[in-house]
Design a protein around this motif. Structure first.
Motif, mmCIF file in Angstrom:
data_model
loop_
_atom_site.group_PDB
_atom_site.id
_atom_site.type_symbol
_atom_site.label_atom_id
_atom_site.label_comp_id
_atom_site.label_asym_id
_atom_site.label_seq_id
_atom_site.Cartn_x
_atom_site.Cartn_y
_atom_site.Cartn_z
ATOM 1 N N ASN A 12 0.816 -1.208 0.000
ATOM 2 C CA ASN A 12 0.000 0.000 0.000
ATOM 3 C C ASN A 12 0.856 1.266 0.000
ATOM 4 O O ASN A 12 1.984 1.260 0.469
ATOM 5 C CB ASN A 12 -0.932 -0.002 1.207
ATOM 6 C CG ASN A 12 -1.902 -1.157 1.169
ATOM 7 O OD1 ASN A 12 -2.583 -1.360 0.178
ATOM 8 N ND2 ASN A 12 -1.949 -1.931 2.230
ATOM 9 N N ASN A 13 0.278 2.348 -0.494
ATOM 10 C CA ASN A 13 0.942 3.641 -0.558
ATOM 11 C C ASN A 13 0.872 4.327 0.805
ATOM 12 O O ASN A 13 -0.185 4.360 1.433
ATOM 13 C CB ASN A 13 0.263 4.493 -1.630
ATOM 14 C CG ASN A 13 0.836 5.873 -1.732
ATOM 15 O OD1 ASN A 13 0.553 6.730 -0.909
ATOM 16 N ND2 ASN A 13 1.644 6.088 -2.750
ATOM 17 N N ILE A 14 1.974 4.913 1.268
ATOM 18 C CA ILE A 14 2.038 5.521 2.596
ATOM 19 C C ILE A 14 1.019 6.652 2.756
ATOM 20 O O ILE A 14 0.367 6.755 3.791
ATOM 21 C CB ILE A 14 3.477 5.994 2.948
ATOM 22 C CG1 ILE A 14 3.547 6.482 4.390
ATOM 23 C CG2 ILE A 14 3.952 7.056 1.995
ATOM 24 C CD1 ILE A 14 3.284 5.440 5.436
ATOM 25 N N LYS A 15 0.847 7.486 1.761
ATOM 26 C CA LYS A 15 -0.116 8.584 1.876
ATOM 27 C C LYS A 15 -1.547 8.064 1.961
ATOM 28 O O LYS A 15 -2.365 8.602 2.714
ATOM 29 C CB LYS A 15 0.039 9.576 0.724
ATOM 30 C CG LYS A 15 1.297 10.418 0.835
ATOM 31 C CD LYS A 15 1.325 11.489 -0.231
ATOM 32 C CE LYS A 15 2.514 12.415 -0.017
ATOM 33 N NZ LYS A 15 2.517 13.533 -0.969
ATOM 34 N N THR A 16 -1.847 7.021 1.218
ATOM 35 C CA THR A 16 -3.177 6.411 1.277
ATOM 36 C C THR A 16 -3.421 5.792 2.644
ATOM 37 O O THR A 16 -4.515 5.929 3.214
ATOM 38 C CB THR A 16 -3.322 5.349 0.174
ATOM 39 O OG1 THR A 16 -3.055 5.955 -1.094
ATOM 40 C CG2 THR A 16 -4.700 4.732 0.165
ATOM 41 N N ILE A 17 -2.415 5.142 3.175
ATOM 42 C CA ILE A 17 -2.533 4.520 4.500
ATOM 43 C C ILE A 17 -2.799 5.584 5.555
ATOM 44 O O ILE A 17 -3.723 5.457 6.375
ATOM 45 C CB ILE A 17 -1.250 3.739 4.859
ATOM 46 C CG1 ILE A 17 -1.049 2.562 3.914
ATOM 47 C CG2 ILE A 17 -1.292 3.264 6.315
ATOM 48 C CD1 ILE A 17 0.339 1.959 3.965
ATOM 49 N N LEU A 18 -1.997 6.630 5.555
ATOM 50 C CA LEU A 18 -2.131 7.678 6.574
ATOM 51 C C LEU A 18 -3.485 8.374 6.504
ATOM 52 O O LEU A 18 -4.027 8.785 7.538
ATOM 53 C CB LEU A 18 -0.992 8.687 6.453
ATOM 54 C CG LEU A 18 0.407 8.140 6.715
ATOM 55 C CD1 LEU A 18 1.457 9.206 6.459
ATOM 56 C CD2 LEU A 18 0.528 7.580 8.131
ATOM 57 N N SER A 50 -6.233 6.931 5.665
ATOM 58 C CA SER A 50 -7.309 5.959 5.854
ATOM 59 C C SER A 50 -7.907 5.939 7.260
ATOM 60 O O SER A 50 -9.030 5.487 7.443
ATOM 61 C CB SER A 50 -6.827 4.553 5.486
ATOM 62 O OG SER A 50 -5.885 4.087 6.448
ATOM 63 N N LYS A 51 -7.166 6.409 8.259
ATOM 64 C CA LYS A 51 -7.666 6.380 9.639
ATOM 65 C C LYS A 51 -7.329 7.688 10.339
ATOM 66 O O LYS A 51 -6.229 8.205 10.198
ATOM 67 C CB LYS A 51 -7.045 5.222 10.418
ATOM 68 C CG LYS A 51 -7.478 3.853 9.977
ATOM 69 C CD LYS A 51 -6.924 2.802 10.918
ATOM 70 C CE LYS A 51 -7.369 1.416 10.528
ATOM 71 N NZ LYS A 51 -6.797 0.394 11.431
ATOM 72 N N GLU A 52 -8.265 8.156 11.112
ATOM 73 C CA GLU A 52 -8.064 9.395 11.867
ATOM 74 C C GLU A 52 -6.944 9.271 12.897
ATOM 75 O O GLU A 52 -6.290 10.258 13.227
ATOM 76 C CB GLU A 52 -9.358 9.805 12.581
ATOM 77 C CG GLU A 52 -10.337 10.512 11.693
ATOM 78 C CD GLU A 52 -9.860 11.882 11.252
ATOM 79 O OE1 GLU A 52 -9.293 12.629 12.064
ATOM 80 O OE2 GLU A 52 -10.059 12.198 10.067
ATOM 81 N N GLU A 53 -6.724 8.070 13.429
ATOM 82 C CA GLU A 53 -5.686 7.916 14.454
ATOM 83 C C GLU A 53 -4.266 7.903 13.893
ATOM 84 O O GLU A 53 -3.296 7.945 14.649
ATOM 85 C CB GLU A 53 -5.926 6.670 15.326
ATOM 86 C CG GLU A 53 -5.885 5.355 14.577
ATOM 87 C CD GLU A 53 -7.273 4.854 14.198
ATOM 88 O OE1 GLU A 53 -7.385 3.651 13.938
ATOM 89 O OE2 GLU A 53 -8.221 5.646 14.140
ATOM 90 N N TYR A 54 -4.149 7.857 12.557
ATOM 91 C CA TYR A 54 -2.831 7.925 11.942
ATOM 92 C C TYR A 54 -2.393 9.382 11.812
ATOM 93 O O TYR A 54 -3.225 10.271 11.643
ATOM 94 C CB TYR A 54 -2.847 7.274 10.562
ATOM 95 C CG TYR A 54 -3.004 5.771 10.560
ATOM 96 C CD1 TYR A 54 -2.794 5.015 11.707
ATOM 97 C CD2 TYR A 54 -3.362 5.110 9.407
ATOM 98 C CE1 TYR A 54 -2.939 3.640 11.695
ATOM 99 C CE2 TYR A 54 -3.499 3.731 9.385
ATOM 100 C CZ TYR A 54 -3.289 2.995 10.532
ATOM 101 O OH TYR A 54 -3.422 1.639 10.511
ATOM 102 N N PRO A 55 -1.090 9.619 11.841
ATOM 103 C CA PRO A 55 -0.609 10.999 11.683
ATOM 104 C C PRO A 55 -0.772 11.464 10.236
ATOM 105 O O PRO A 55 -0.915 10.654 9.326
ATOM 106 C CB PRO A 55 0.872 10.893 12.055
ATOM 107 C CG PRO A 55 1.245 9.497 11.684
ATOM 108 C CD PRO A 55 0.022 8.669 12.007
ATOM 109 N N VAL A 56 -0.706 12.767 10.041
ATOM 110 C CA VAL A 56 -0.669 13.297 8.670
ATOM 111 C C VAL A 56 0.721 13.029 8.104
ATOM 112 O O VAL A 56 1.674 12.739 8.849
ATOM 113 C CB VAL A 56 -1.017 14.809 8.635
ATOM 114 C CG1 VAL A 56 -2.444 15.040 9.064
ATOM 115 C CG2 VAL A 56 -0.045 15.616 9.456
ATOM 116 N N PHE A 57 0.856 13.163 6.805
ATOM 117 C CA PHE A 57 2.116 12.812 6.139
ATOM 118 C C PHE A 57 3.288 13.633 6.658
ATOM 119 O O PHE A 57 4.382 13.092 6.859
ATOM 120 C CB PHE A 57 1.965 12.969 4.622
ATOM 121 C CG PHE A 57 3.176 12.531 3.866
ATOM 122 C CD1 PHE A 57 3.549 11.194 3.805
ATOM 123 C CD2 PHE A 57 3.969 13.459 3.205
ATOM 124 C CE1 PHE A 57 4.677 10.785 3.102
ATOM 125 C CE2 PHE A 57 5.089 13.068 2.505
ATOM 126 C CZ PHE A 57 5.449 11.730 2.453
#
Length: 136
Positions: A23-29, A31-38
């Motif tokens: 998966n692409n890192i920007k897409t992963i980040l 995908s969920k609110e609990e993930y940090p921004v890029f």
């Protein structure tokens, strides 16, 4: 809810596992609110060697995931699911991406050969006497 800004290694492992799966890192980040921004993710990578190493390994593993995608397309082409020219474009694109993710394993090996003569000159910078000048 605000995005995460405090470094969390366990969360980074979860994210890197998704990267390794292809998966692409920007897409992963995103995908969920609990993930940090890029931008936070990039800051964490610069400031934490353990995350930097984990991410590099995840990208290399992503190269192997891309290899699996190539195999799926190849099988699909053999089974008549893809036109050969479309499969070729997809495979060539994926091969290029894999070579960028893990050049040592999937990159083109380039061997350079040098030939010619090597000449060296010895210069003494100490006392001003030539190295072979024994008369002084």
């Amino acid at each position: 809810m605000a995005r995460l800004t405090e470094y969390n290694f366990d969360l980074c492992v979860e994210i890197c596992n998704q990267v390794a799966d292809g998966n692409n890192i920007k897409t992963i980040l995103a995908s969920k609110e609990e993930y940090p921004v890029f931008s936070t993710w990039c800051k964490w990578k610069r400031e934490n060697q353990e995350l930097s190493n984990l991410y590099v390994n995840s990208i290399q593993d992503k190269g192997e995931s891309v290899d699996a995608q190539i195999d799926e397309i190849w099988q699909g082409c053999k089974n008549g699911l893809y036109d050969a020219s479309i499969a070729n474009v997809l495979i060539q694109t994926l091969k290029w991406k894999a070579s960028k993710y893990y050049p040592k394993m999937f990159g083109d090996k380039i061997q350079q050969e040098h030939s010619g003569e090597v000449t060296t000159n010895v210069i003494s910078l100490g006392n001003g006497i030539k190295p072979n000048d024994t008369n002084r």
